[in-house]
Design a protein around this motif. Structure first.
Motif, short mmCIF file in Angstrom:
data_model
loop_
_atom_site.label_atom_id
_atom_site.label_comp_id
_atom_site.label_asym_id
_atom_site.label_seq_id
_atom_site.Cartn_x
_atom_site.Cartn_y
_atom_site.Cartn_z
N GLU A 400 -15.28 -40.97 33.03
CA GLU A 400 -13.82 -40.88 33.10
C GLU A 400 -13.30 -39.60 33.74
O GLU A 400 -12.66 -38.78 33.07
CB GLU A 400 -13.23 -41.03 31.70
CG GLU A 400 -13.85 -40.12 30.64
CD GLU A 400 -13.19 -40.28 29.28
OE1 GLU A 400 -11.96 -40.18 29.20
OE2 GLU A 400 -13.93 -40.49 28.30
N PRO A 401 -13.52 -39.39 35.02
CA PRO A 401 -12.92 -38.23 35.68
C PRO A 401 -11.40 -38.40 35.81
O PRO A 401 -10.87 -39.51 35.72
CB PRO A 401 -13.59 -38.23 37.05
CG PRO A 401 -13.90 -39.67 37.30
CD PRO A 401 -14.26 -40.25 35.95
N GLY A 402 -10.72 -37.30 36.03
CA GLY A 402 -9.28 -37.35 36.22
C GLY A 402 -8.76 -36.11 36.90
O GLY A 402 -9.47 -35.11 37.05
N LEU A 403 -7.50 -36.17 37.32
CA LEU A 403 -6.78 -35.00 37.83
C LEU A 403 -5.37 -35.04 37.25
O LEU A 403 -4.73 -36.11 37.21
CB LEU A 403 -6.73 -34.99 39.35
CG LEU A 403 -8.03 -34.65 40.08
CD1 LEU A 403 -7.87 -34.81 41.58
CD2 LEU A 403 -8.52 -33.24 39.74
N TYR A 404 -4.87 -33.87 36.83
CA TYR A 404 -3.58 -33.78 36.16
C TYR A 404 -2.82 -32.60 36.80
O TYR A 404 -3.18 -31.44 36.57
CB TYR A 404 -3.78 -33.56 34.66
CG TYR A 404 -4.80 -34.52 34.09
CD1 TYR A 404 -4.44 -35.79 33.68
CD2 TYR A 404 -6.16 -34.17 34.04
CE1 TYR A 404 -5.40 -36.69 33.20
CE2 TYR A 404 -7.11 -35.05 33.57
CZ TYR A 404 -6.73 -36.32 33.15
OH TYR A 404 -7.68 -37.20 32.69
N ILE A 405 -1.82 -32.92 37.60
CA ILE A 405 -1.19 -31.91 38.44
C ILE A 405 0.22 -31.64 37.92
O ILE A 405 1.19 -32.36 38.23
CB ILE A 405 -1.15 -32.37 39.92
CG1 ILE A 405 -2.56 -32.78 40.37
CG2 ILE A 405 -0.60 -31.27 40.80
CD1 ILE A 405 -2.61 -33.43 41.73
N ARG A 406 0.34 -30.63 37.13
CA ARG A 406 1.64 -30.21 36.60
C ARG A 406 2.35 -29.34 37.64
O ARG A 406 1.70 -28.69 38.46
CB ARG A 406 1.47 -29.42 35.31
CG ARG A 406 0.96 -30.24 34.13
CD ARG A 406 0.60 -29.33 32.96
NE ARG A 406 0.30 -30.11 31.77
CZ ARG A 406 1.18 -30.44 30.84
NH1 ARG A 406 2.45 -30.06 30.97
NH2 ARG A 406 0.83 -31.14 29.78
N PRO A 407 3.67 -29.29 37.60
CA PRO A 407 4.39 -28.39 38.49
C PRO A 407 3.96 -26.94 38.26
O PRO A 407 3.70 -26.53 37.13
CB PRO A 407 5.86 -28.58 38.11
CG PRO A 407 5.91 -29.93 37.46
CD PRO A 407 4.59 -30.09 36.76
#
Length: 458
Positions: A400-407
């Motif tokens: 379960e890879p992921g990317l989470y791009i917050r401001p």
């Protein structure tokens, strides 16, 4: 959970026999496990009962207030003794059917069965003159206290020639190692759970149109779980739209779906006490934006790399390491990281956007039991005790890879609040791995195709 046994009792008898062999190597004794009790939710309303995983693994017995005693001699066959609630016509009128000791003994193929009210008295007989007591230490205060009282009583009978067990040993390691390698029955159950969950994810994708609420999509998931025979969700479903997808354990599920947002759904059903665990991310509007698709394809390629690394003989950390390389290079290509690949890996700069691990064990528990550390690694031999264990056929793990791009600083507007995770469940096979949750669409092409079907049906 179901009130009736799903599998033949021989399945559980075989597991008890295997556990007995392991305990005989430690000199034998008596192993004790309890099913758990019903827990009050509020006032006089209880949570739905779900048996302790270890107890159910060895018995298949679904009722609360039950205890298994496995009496293991130093040599020879073990004896299984089940304690359960007695038959009680009045309580059955209010609460439903009880097996009772007589029926339970026959139905669950144990050597003896007694009323749970007789547990303490019978424990004195069972523990007398035994080498050791095996418990899951630190997990059941009530059982540990009952055993302590019995040991105290037995010690007072020394002049009668009765000896108390001389050791209390932890049962967890032996059972964890058994549960880590799934048998055919377990794998078949997990595949069935995965099929139910994949169908629920597709239904949720079709239902997730702009203007609806996250909880409406969650309701679709729960409906399809129950409709297709699962007992419940395996964990609290995450239905996270827009910026909510950047919250790893988002639980509110109360925001309105908006045109242009992505929706991340992390949900799976439980079937006969076995969990499934699937995450899919897709565009609410039906089509990825250019930035969303670019990030999505980085995550998907990272998952493919992790799947390729999942095979017998590989280390548990190998899929994670493979995914991290692809994710980090992707972040550099998208100009979210501005440094050479090796520097980004060495400094873990990627953790700003990818802060969790790629895998965990899966089975009766969503984060299933079993050590991630190589059990043979010993620092005195020059091997780090942090070395992850080798994968073996029959192990089951998530990928379960992921990317989470917050401001934040250096994040272009087009990438803000993009949260993407893609999760599948994998069985390690003799030659590689089987992705048995693949029915849920995850390529951009397949997601767009399903979204077009949604549009036609509208």
């Amino acid at each position: 959970m179901s009130r009736y046994p799903t599998n033949p009792p021989s399945i559980y008898a075989k597991r008890r026999a295997e556990l007995a062999k392991r305990l005989q190597k430690q000199g034998g004794g008596v192993a004790l496990l309890q099913s758990g009790v019903e827990v009050m939710r509020n006032r006089d309303s209880d949570y739905a009962f779900r048996s302790d995983s270890y107890f159910y693994y060895l018995t298949g017995f679904p009722e609360p207030e039950a205890c298994l005693a496995l009496v293991v001699p130093p040599r020879g066959d073990a004896k299984s003794v089940l304690f359960c609630r007695a038959k009680n016509e009045e309580r059955e009128i209010w609460d439903g059917f009880r097996f009772g000791p007589a029926v339970a003994q026959e139905r669950f193929a144990v050597h003896e069965a007694h009323a749970i009210d007789d547990l303490e008295e019978k424990l004195q007989e069972l523990l007398a003159n035994q080498n050791a007591v095996f418990l899951r230490l630190g997990q059941d205060d009530a059982l540990e206290q009952a055993v302590a009282e019995v040991l105290s009583t037995l010690r007072g009978q020394a002049r009668l020639g009765i000896a108390a067990p001389h050791a209390i040993l932890d049962l967890s390691h032996s059972l964890d190692e058994m549960r880590l390698i799934k048998d055919k029955t377990e794998l078949d159950t997990m595949r069935r759970a995965a099929r139910i969950s994949a169908q629920a994810h597709m239904a949720a994708m079709l239902a997730a149109t702009p203007g609806r609420y996250e909880y409406e999509v969650e309701a679709e998931l729960l409906y399809h779980f129950r409709k297709n025979g699962s007992e419940a969700a395996a964990y609290g479903s995450i239905v996270a739209s827009g910026a909510n997808a950047c919250v790893l354990h988002y639980r509110a599920n109360d925001a309105q779906l908006r045109e242009g947002d992505l929706l991340l759904i992390d949900a799976g059903c439980e079937l006969d006490c076995y969990a499934s665990d699937i995450t899919r991310t897709f565009p609410v509007s039906g089509t990825f934006s250019k930035a969303q698709q670019a990030v999505y394809e980085v995550v998907l390629n990272a998952q493919y790399a992790a799947i390729e690394a999942t095979k017998p003989g590989a280390r548990f950390n190998d899929p994670h390491n493979a995914a991290v390389v692809v994710l980090t290079q992707g972040l550099i290509d998208l100009k979210l990281l501005k440094m050479p690949l090796q520097e980004a890996l060495d400094t873990r700069a990627y953790q700003r956007f990818y802060m969790h691990r790629t895998s965990h064990w899966l089975g009766m528990d969503v984060h299933d039991c079993g050590s991630y550390r190589d059990p043979s690694a010993k620092p005195q031999d020059g091997v780090s005790h942090h070395t992850s264990r080798k994968l073996q056929a029959g192990m089951v793990l998530t990928i379960e890879p992921g990317l989470y791009i917050r401001p934040g600083k250096g994040v272009p507007k087009a990438f803000e609040n993009i949260g993407i995770r893609i999760e599948d469940d994998a069985i390690v096979t003799p030659k590689g791995c089987e992705i048995y949750t693949a029915d849920a669409p995850k390529t951009v092409q397949d997601i767009h195709a399903l979204m077009r079907e949604r549009k036609k049906a509208a």
